[in-house]
Motif scaffolding. Structure first.
Motif, PDB file in Angstrom:
ATOM      1  N   MET A   1       0.846  -1.188   0.000  1.00 47.63           N
ATOM      2  CA  MET A   1       0.000   0.000   0.000  1.00 47.63           C
ATOM      3  C   MET A   1       0.880   1.236   0.000  1.00 47.63           C
ATOM      4  O   MET A   1       1.832   1.320   0.771  1.00 47.63           O
ATOM      5  CB  MET A   1      -0.899  -0.021   1.239  1.00 47.63           C
ATOM      6  CG  MET A   1      -1.784   1.181   1.408  1.00 47.63           C
ATOM      7  SD  MET A   1      -3.138   1.378   0.247  1.00 47.63           S
ATOM      8  CE  MET A   1      -4.109  -0.053   0.583  1.00 47.63           C
ATOM      9  N   VAL A   2       0.579   2.169  -0.864  1.00 46.86           N
ATOM     10  CA  VAL A   2       1.290   3.437  -0.947  1.00 46.86           C
ATOM     11  C   VAL A   2       0.328   4.537  -0.500  1.00 46.86           C
ATOM     12  O   VAL A   2      -0.794   4.621  -0.986  1.00 46.86           O
ATOM     13  CB  VAL A   2       1.766   3.716  -2.397  1.00 46.86           C
ATOM     14  CG1 VAL A   2       2.466   5.065  -2.476  1.00 46.86           C
ATOM     15  CG2 VAL A   2       2.672   2.600  -2.893  1.00 46.86           C
ATOM     16  N   ARG A   3       0.797   5.364   0.415  1.00 47.86           N
ATOM     17  CA  ARG A   3      -0.005   6.499   0.882  1.00 47.86           C
ATOM     18  C   ARG A   3       0.688   7.778   0.431  1.00 47.86           C
ATOM     19  O   ARG A   3       1.898   7.913   0.546  1.00 47.86           O
ATOM     20  CB  ARG A   3      -0.146   6.500   2.394  1.00 47.86           C
ATOM     21  CG  ARG A   3      -0.928   7.730   2.895  1.00 47.86           C
ATOM     22  CD  ARG A   3      -1.133   7.708   4.364  1.00 47.86           C
ATOM     23  NE  ARG A   3      -2.067   6.631   4.643  1.00 47.86           N
ATOM     24  CZ  ARG A   3      -2.213   6.086   5.836  1.00 47.86           C
ATOM     25  NH1 ARG A   3      -1.485   6.480   6.854  1.00 47.86           N
ATOM     26  NH2 ARG A   3      -3.097   5.123   6.021  1.00 47.86           N
ATOM     27  N   ALA A   4      -0.100   8.712  -0.061  1.00 51.38           N
ATOM     28  CA  ALA A   4       0.432  10.014  -0.483  1.00 51.38           C
ATOM     29  C   ALA A   4      -0.524  11.106  -0.047  1.00 51.38           C
ATOM     30  O   ALA A   4      -1.722  10.871   0.154  1.00 51.38           O
ATOM     31  CB  ALA A   4       0.601  10.039  -1.999  1.00 51.38           C
ATOM     32  N   TYR A   5       0.035  12.289   0.092  1.00 57.06           N
ATOM     33  CA  TYR A   5      -0.745  13.467   0.451  1.00 57.06           C
ATOM     34  C   TYR A   5      -0.610  14.464  -0.692  1.00 57.06           C
ATOM     35  O   TYR A   5       0.508  14.795  -1.101  1.00 57.06           O
ATOM     36  CB  TYR A   5      -0.248  14.062   1.764  1.00 57.06           C
ATOM     37  CG  TYR A   5      -0.366  13.070   2.890  1.00 57.06           C
ATOM     38  CD1 TYR A   5      -1.566  12.886   3.551  1.00 57.06           C
ATOM     39  CD2 TYR A   5       0.718  12.265   3.239  1.00 57.06           C
ATOM     40  CE1 TYR A   5      -1.690  11.945   4.554  1.00 57.06           C
ATOM     41  CE2 TYR A   5       0.603  11.325   4.243  1.00 57.06           C
ATOM     42  CZ  TYR A   5      -0.602  11.161   4.905  1.00 57.06           C
ATOM     43  OH  TYR A   5      -0.716  10.221   5.893  1.00 57.06           O
ATOM     44  N   VAL A   6      -1.739  14.914  -1.204  1.00 53.89           N
ATOM     45  CA  VAL A   6      -1.747  15.835  -2.336  1.00 53.89           C
ATOM     46  C   VAL A   6      -2.228  17.193  -1.853  1.00 53.89           C
ATOM     47  O   VAL A   6      -3.354  17.321  -1.367  1.00 53.89           O
ATOM     48  CB  VAL A   6      -2.648  15.312  -3.483  1.00 53.89           C
ATOM     49  CG1 VAL A   6      -2.581  16.247  -4.682  1.00 53.89           C
ATOM     50  CG2 VAL A   6      -2.255  13.880  -3.878  1.00 53.89           C
ATOM     51  N   MET A   7      -1.332  18.189  -1.962  1.00 55.23           N
ATOM     52  CA  MET A   7      -1.668  19.561  -1.621  1.00 55.23           C
ATOM     53  C   MET A   7      -2.300  20.183  -2.864  1.00 55.23           C
ATOM     54  O   MET A   7      -1.722  20.110  -3.957  1.00 55.23           O
ATOM     55  CB  MET A   7      -0.434  20.362  -1.235  1.00 55.23           C
ATOM     56  CG  MET A   7       0.464  19.730  -0.191  1.00 55.23           C
ATOM     57  SD  MET A   7      -0.350  19.373   1.353  1.00 55.23           S
ATOM     58  CE  MET A   7       0.286  17.728   1.648  1.00 55.23           C
ATOM     59  N   ILE A   8      -3.468  20.778  -2.702  1.00 61.83           N
ATOM     60  CA  ILE A   8      -4.230  21.251  -3.857  1.00 61.83           C
ATOM     61  C   ILE A   8      -4.553  22.735  -3.716  1.00 61.83           C
ATOM     62  O   ILE A   8      -5.107  23.164  -2.700  1.00 61.83           O
ATOM     63  CB  ILE A   8      -5.555  20.466  -3.977  1.00 61.83           C
ATOM     64  CG1 ILE A   8      -5.273  18.963  -4.078  1.00 61.83           C
ATOM     65  CG2 ILE A   8      -6.375  20.967  -5.157  1.00 61.83           C
ATOM     66  CD1 ILE A   8      -6.503  18.097  -3.905  1.00 61.83           C
ATOM     67  N   LYS A   9      -4.208  23.496  -4.760  1.00 61.58           N
ATOM     68  CA  LYS A   9      -4.632  24.895  -4.847  1.00 61.58           C
ATOM     69  C   LYS A   9      -5.805  24.947  -5.817  1.00 61.58           C
ATOM     70  O   LYS A   9      -5.761  24.341  -6.887  1.00 61.58           O
ATOM     71  CB  LYS A   9      -3.500  25.779  -5.351  1.00 61.58           C
ATOM     72  CG  LYS A   9      -2.406  25.974  -4.337  1.00 61.58           C
ATOM     73  CD  LYS A   9      -1.403  26.985  -4.800  1.00 61.58           C
ATOM     74  CE  LYS A   9      -0.330  27.154  -3.738  1.00 61.58           C
ATOM     75  NZ  LYS A   9       0.642  28.189  -4.107  1.00 61.58           N
ATOM     76  N   ALA A  10      -6.845  25.692  -5.426  1.00 63.77           N
ATOM     77  CA  ALA A  10      -8.072  25.729  -6.222  1.00 63.77           C
ATOM     78  C   ALA A  10      -8.567  27.152  -6.401  1.00 63.77           C
ATOM     79  O   ALA A  10      -8.171  28.063  -5.671  1.00 63.77           O
ATOM     80  CB  ALA A  10      -9.148  24.901  -5.529  1.00 63.77           C
ATOM     81  N   HIS A  11      -9.448  27.317  -7.388  1.00 59.45           N
ATOM     82  CA  HIS A  11     -10.087  28.613  -7.607  1.00 59.45           C
ATOM     83  C   HIS A  11     -10.942  28.962  -6.390  1.00 59.45           C
ATOM     84  O   HIS A  11     -11.618  28.101  -5.824  1.00 59.45           O
ATOM     85  CB  HIS A  11     -10.974  28.574  -8.849  1.00 59.45           C
ATOM     86  CG  HIS A  11     -10.218  28.449 -10.120  1.00 59.45           C
ATOM     87  ND1 HIS A  11      -9.798  29.533 -10.848  1.00 59.45           N
ATOM     88  CD2 HIS A  11      -9.790  27.353 -10.787  1.00 59.45           C
ATOM     89  CE1 HIS A  11      -9.154  29.108 -11.910  1.00 59.45           C
ATOM     90  NE2 HIS A  11      -9.133  27.795 -11.897  1.00 59.45           N
ATOM     91  N   THR A  12     -10.961  30.190  -6.014  1.00 60.31           N
ATOM     92  CA  THR A  12     -11.741  30.666  -4.877  1.00 60.31           C
ATOM     93  C   THR A  12     -13.234  30.478  -5.135  1.00 60.31           C
ATOM     94  O   THR A  12     -13.705  30.663  -6.246  1.00 60.31           O
ATOM     95  CB  THR A  12     -11.457  32.161  -4.643  1.00 60.31           C
ATOM     96  OG1 THR A  12     -10.056  32.331  -4.498  1.00 60.31           O
ATOM     97  CG2 THR A  12     -12.163  32.680  -3.423  1.00 60.31           C
ATOM     98  N   GLY A  13     -13.961  30.110  -4.095  1.00 56.94           N
ATOM     99  CA  GLY A  13     -15.410  30.017  -4.176  1.00 56.94           C
ATOM    100  C   GLY A  13     -15.947  28.680  -4.658  1.00 56.94           C
ATOM    101  O   GLY A  13     -17.152  28.511  -4.777  1.00 56.94           O
TER     102      GLY A  13
END
Length: 76
Positions: A1-13
């Motif tokens: 099993m591989v675990r990863a954390y994805v940091m996500i930038k998104a459009h406001t609102g």
């Protein structure tokens, strides 16, 4: 099993819609709206590093409204 954390930038609102779409991706076990430099942190649990790439680089980045991602694979 591989675990990863994805940091996500998104459009406001669009936080609720985007979180829902991220959570629907195979391999994503959860996604949290956070304060700071990114808007979400998604936890991915899959069988191989290639599947991490598919979830993050193909599926998450492919969602309309996602601006950028950074992926961190857990080492233990």
């Amino acid at each position: 099993m591989v675990r990863a954390y994805v940091m996500i930038k998104a459009h406001t609102g669009e936080a609720d819609r985007l979180r829902s779409e991220v959570r629907d991706i195979d391999g994503v076990v959860d996604a949290y709206i956070v304060a700071g430099d990114v808007d979400f942190i998604a936890t991915v649990e899959v069988d191989s590093p290639a599947e991490v790439k598919t979830a993050a680089a193909t599926h998450i980045q492919g969602i309309d409204g996602i601006e950028d991602t950074q992926t961190y694979v857990a080492m233990d």
